[in-house]
Design an enzyme around this catalytic site. Structure first.
Site, PDB file in Angstrom:
ATOM      1  CG  ASP A 484      34.960  32.815  39.688  1.00 23.06           C
ATOM      2  OD1 ASP A 484      33.997  32.565  40.594  1.00 23.06           O
ATOM      3  OD2 ASP A 484      36.227  33.462  39.811  1.00 23.06           O
ATOM      4  CB  THR A 486      35.797  37.980  39.779  1.00 25.01           C
ATOM      5  OG1 THR A 486      34.738  38.273  40.542  1.00 25.01           O
ATOM      6  CG2 THR A 486      36.820  38.862  39.846  1.00 25.01           C
ATOM      7  CG  ASP A 685      40.017  34.589  37.152  1.00 27.70           C
ATOM      8  OD1 ASP A 685      39.363  34.239  37.871  1.00 27.70           O
ATOM      9  OD2 ASP A 685      40.386  35.859  36.919  1.00 27.70           O
TER      10      ASP A 685
END
Length: 797
Positions: A484, A486, A685
């Site tokens: 990912d 971010t 996350d």
């Protein structure tokens, strides 16, 4: 979603019923199952519920109950009703290191009823291991004390003029050997025969079956020959007319096997040194500030919300936030990174890390079993006990191993009895015993769990938390990594760079107010950044109704009698709202520099946009390069726009990326890659990453992320950067390599040792293997496997 929690303070069915009733009333709980036996609650929920919310509901009960995402370090629960201290036995739960009966555990220490190995504590318990080691060492000393004179008496027979026979008759010395062997057989090594008997009764044949049969036959033969020498033919007798006895063979074999057990116990205690060191990190006491006064309290007395003072050089007692002061923290014991981290007001600190040269005041946020340190210890303990798929090979071999060895021993006896030189029956007996003694199924069984235990501990010391052994094996096979943006490539700490109004009807202040008011209802990191920006400008937030989060697109709600929407361009594709080319050009200028843009629409009219920046982590570019060098195809899937995604990909050296991905798109991409035969790891996350983490072959959660993401992952990185994935890949490669080395050694040892003991070298080289040498080789085979596993402690990640 379904999660399992651990409950403390539950001691009877009444407790269970109260807890079930109160937790079932919590919003979003759909179904609950509470186990009094396991002290767990399995909760099925429609939306993720924070553990703090569940605890609030338990606090309404009169009992002292607490709920935890990880099992508490201590099993000493709150004593209520008729429960007494004598029911509490410390860790008190043991398991077989070879996992003969899967995850089955035992209340008391002893030996496994299947393989006969000593049971070990589920949680690293230095006192239990030390006690077992000292007990075995004491028995070894007794065995050596009585075996040595037996060995000297027997070996003296090789002298031309035996000085012992000048003192007393050979019959006396034979009886002396018998008497001296009794403490060895019936005390020091009695456990071997007990394990052998149990294995035969249950038909769970194991290493101790072979030792018991081999040593038992030699000893019983010697006793029978001592009492009834005339029963045996001349080929069994010495020149003096007595039968060749094997008391020295029996006692030396048993003593050497016991030596192996002692060395194994000592080495085994070192395999979970990492857990023991982690458990020592938390201090026993802390300084609490109450009503302006400082008081020293035990760490168990700390409650969430307490203000604690941490002095220079002290260990931080619990997880929390700094509220006063600034300092540097040594986090190397948890993250594996040697450089101290600067911390100031509002920064988080973790239990077990060490304060630098400044005092500070912190507010306790997570205490007891909820601290990061406690969860790391629990995760390491669980992973150490898990089975790797590669162990199935060893299990299949072990199932046929002992019966095959017994068969080979019988065949060896028959062949030597009919084809061997004079005296054939003596050769047959000795070689048959040697075959039984040299075979070591335990070396095969220990090959995998020992490497896993050491490897998992090594990972924990370097900030790589492994959920189970399968994760290590799978990670070694991974060839595609999906990440990912971010929080994975970037810091995950977004900040507002600018808020732009594109309508004469709405001022910049009004745009800020609408964006912050709506985002105040959201938990997304980007939303929080806009709220903090507005609060810094003293912007008054409006009341929001009909709030709704649209996954992968944005949020919407009502305020001031208007319908307000915030999100990316996909948020407006199904409505009459459109972004003009002029406004889009303005936003593109920011996005081309790697910034994130979210649009604001009021009653379907574009009112403005917010520009959010999220710095790329310093370690990201280097980590991507290292992963690519290891042959991994690294792909970035992000919900951000194509311009921002391209800018981040170019800066980090990524060749493949996809923008504007919804959670479903990530799932579809993982499924497509897996159908192509790829082994896929996914690193993320956020809550929206949880489905993809669960779908991938190996889910990797950044420790800085959400509880949902961490629970869905097989590997968690404490520090939360891509360098941790490099470490995880290196660790998995080293552990799998170590397991294969152990399996190779165990298979080669048994494949070569058994035929040599049977006497295959005798016709060509005249070489036979003494049962005593066979016992020595067998004892050190298991120790060698554990020693090889311990090499992982010194490896570099």
């Amino acid at each position: 979603m379904k999660h399992t929690y651990h409950i403390k303070g539950m001691s009877c069915n009444g407790c269970k019923n109260h807890i079930t009733e109160v937790l079932s009333k919590v919003e979003h709980v759909e179904q609950i199952s509470v186990s009094l036996k396991d002290h767990t609650a399995e909760i099925e929920m429609s939306e993720h519920i924070k553990v703090e919310e569940l605890q609030k509901s338990l606090d309404t009960l009169s009992g002292n109950y607490s709920i935890h995402t990880a099992k508490p370090l201590s099993n000493h629960t709150h004593l209520s009703h008729k429960e007494t201290a004598e029911n509490l036995d410390g860790n008190g739960v043991f398991y077989c290191p070879m996992h003969c009966e899967g995850d089955k555990t035992y209340k008391k220490s002893g030996d496994c009823p299947v393989c006969g190995m000593d049971l070990v504590p589920k949680e690293a318990d230095e006192s239990t291991e030390q006690k077992k080691y000292k007990e075995l060492l004491g028995k070894l000393k007794i065995a050596v004390f009585f075996t040595l004179p037996i060995f000297l008496i027997a070996m003296s027979d090789m002298l031309t003029k035996n000085p012992l026979y000048a003192l007393l008759d050979i019959t006396f010395w034979n009886w002396a050997q018998f008497v001296l062997s009794l403490p060895v057989v019936f005390y020091a090594t009695r456990m071997f025969f007990e394990r052998a008997w149990r294995s035969l009764r249950a038909m769970n044949l194991n290493m101790f079956t072979l030792i018991g049969i081999g040593a038992g036959i030699a000893w019983l033969f010697s006793v029978f020959a001592l009492i009834f020498p005339d029963f045996f033919p001349e080929q069994f007798k010495t020149e003096a007319g007595t039968v060749h006895l094997y008391f020295e063979t029996t006692t030396v074999i048993l003593t050497l096997v016991l030596l192996g057990q002692v060395l194994e116990a000592r080495a085994h205690s070192q395999t979970n040194n990492a857990v023991k060191e982690l458990m020592k990190l938390a201090p026993n006491s802390a300084i609490r500030i109450r009503d302006g006064k400082e008081e020293e309290i035990h760490i168990n007395e700390i409650k969430a919300g307490d203000l604690l003072k941490v002095k220079p050089g002290e260990k931080i007692p619990v997880d929390g936030l700094i509220v006063e002061g600034q300092t540097t923290i040594d986090e190397s014991m948890i993250t594996g990174e040697p450089v101290p981290v600067e911390k100031s007001n509002g920064d988080s600190v973790n239990s077990g890390t060490i304060n630098g040269n400044s005092s500070f005041v912190m507010r306790a946020e997570k205490v007891g079993a909820d601290t990061l340190l406690s969860q790391i210890v629990e995760m390491v303990n669980q992973a150490s006990r898990s089975r790797a798929p590669i162990q199935n090979l060893a299990d299949r071999i072990s199932a046929y191993f002992v019966p095959l060895v017994i068969l080979i021993s019988v065949i060896t006896f028959v062949l030597w009895a009919f084809l061997g030189p004079e005296p054939p029956y003596v050769y047959a007996l000795i070689n048959a015993i040697a075959v039984l003694i040299i075979a070591c199924p335990c070396a095969l069984g220990l090959a995998t769990p020992m490497s896993v235990m050491v490897g998992v501990g090594k990972g924990a010391q370097n900030g790589v938390l492994i959920k189970n052994a399968e994760a290590l094996e799978q990670m070694n096979q991974v060839d595609t990594l999906i990440i990912d943006k971010t929080g994975t490539i970037t810091e995950g700490k977004p900040s507002v760079e600018a808020i732009i109004s594109v309508s004469n009807r709405f001022s910049e202040e009004k745009v800020t107010q609408y964006i912050a008011s709506l985002n105040n209802e959201s938990e997304h990191p980007l939303a929080k950044a806009t709220v903090e920006f507005a609060k810094a400008k003293d912007t008054e937030l409006l009341r929001v109704s009909d709030f709704e989060s649209v996954t992968g697109k944005g949020v919407k709600g009502s305020m001031d009698g208007k319908v307000v929407k915030i999100g990316n361009s996909k948020m407006f594709t199904d409505s009459d709202t459109s972004v003009s080319e002029q406004h889009k050009a303005k936003a593109d200028a920011y996005q081309n520099r790697g910034k994130t843009v979210s649009w604001l629409a009021v009653d379907d009219e574009i009112a403005g946009f917010v520009v959010i920046s999220d710095a790329i982590k310093e370690s990201s570019k280097k980590a991507v390069t290292l992963l690519q060098e290891k042959g991994l195809n690294v792909i970035m899937l992000t919900g951000d726009n194509p311009q921002t995604a391209k800018a981040v990909a170019e800066e980090t050296g990524l060749s493949f990326y996809k923008a504007e991905c919804l959670p479903k798109d990530k799932l579809d991409e993982i499924e497509r890659l897996r159908q192509e035969g790829k082994k896929v790891a996914m690193a993320g996350d956020g809550t929206n990453d949880a489905p993809a983490l669960a779908k991938s072959d190996v889910g990797i959660a950044m420790g800085t992320g959400t509880d949902v993401a961490i629970e869905s992952a097989m590997i968690t990185l404490v520090k939360g950067d891509l360098n941790g994935i490099v470490k995880a890949k290196n660790l998995s490669r080293q552990v799998v390599k170590n397991i294969k080395q152990n399996l190779f050694f165990a298979l080669v040892y048994n494949s070569v040792g058994v035929p040599v003991a049977a006497g295959v070298l005798y016709p060509i080289f005249g070489i036979l293997l003494s049962p005593m040498i066979a016992a020595l080789a067998m004892s050190f085979s298991s120790v060698s496997v554990i020693g090889n596993a311990l090499r992982l402690r010194g490896s570099d990640l």
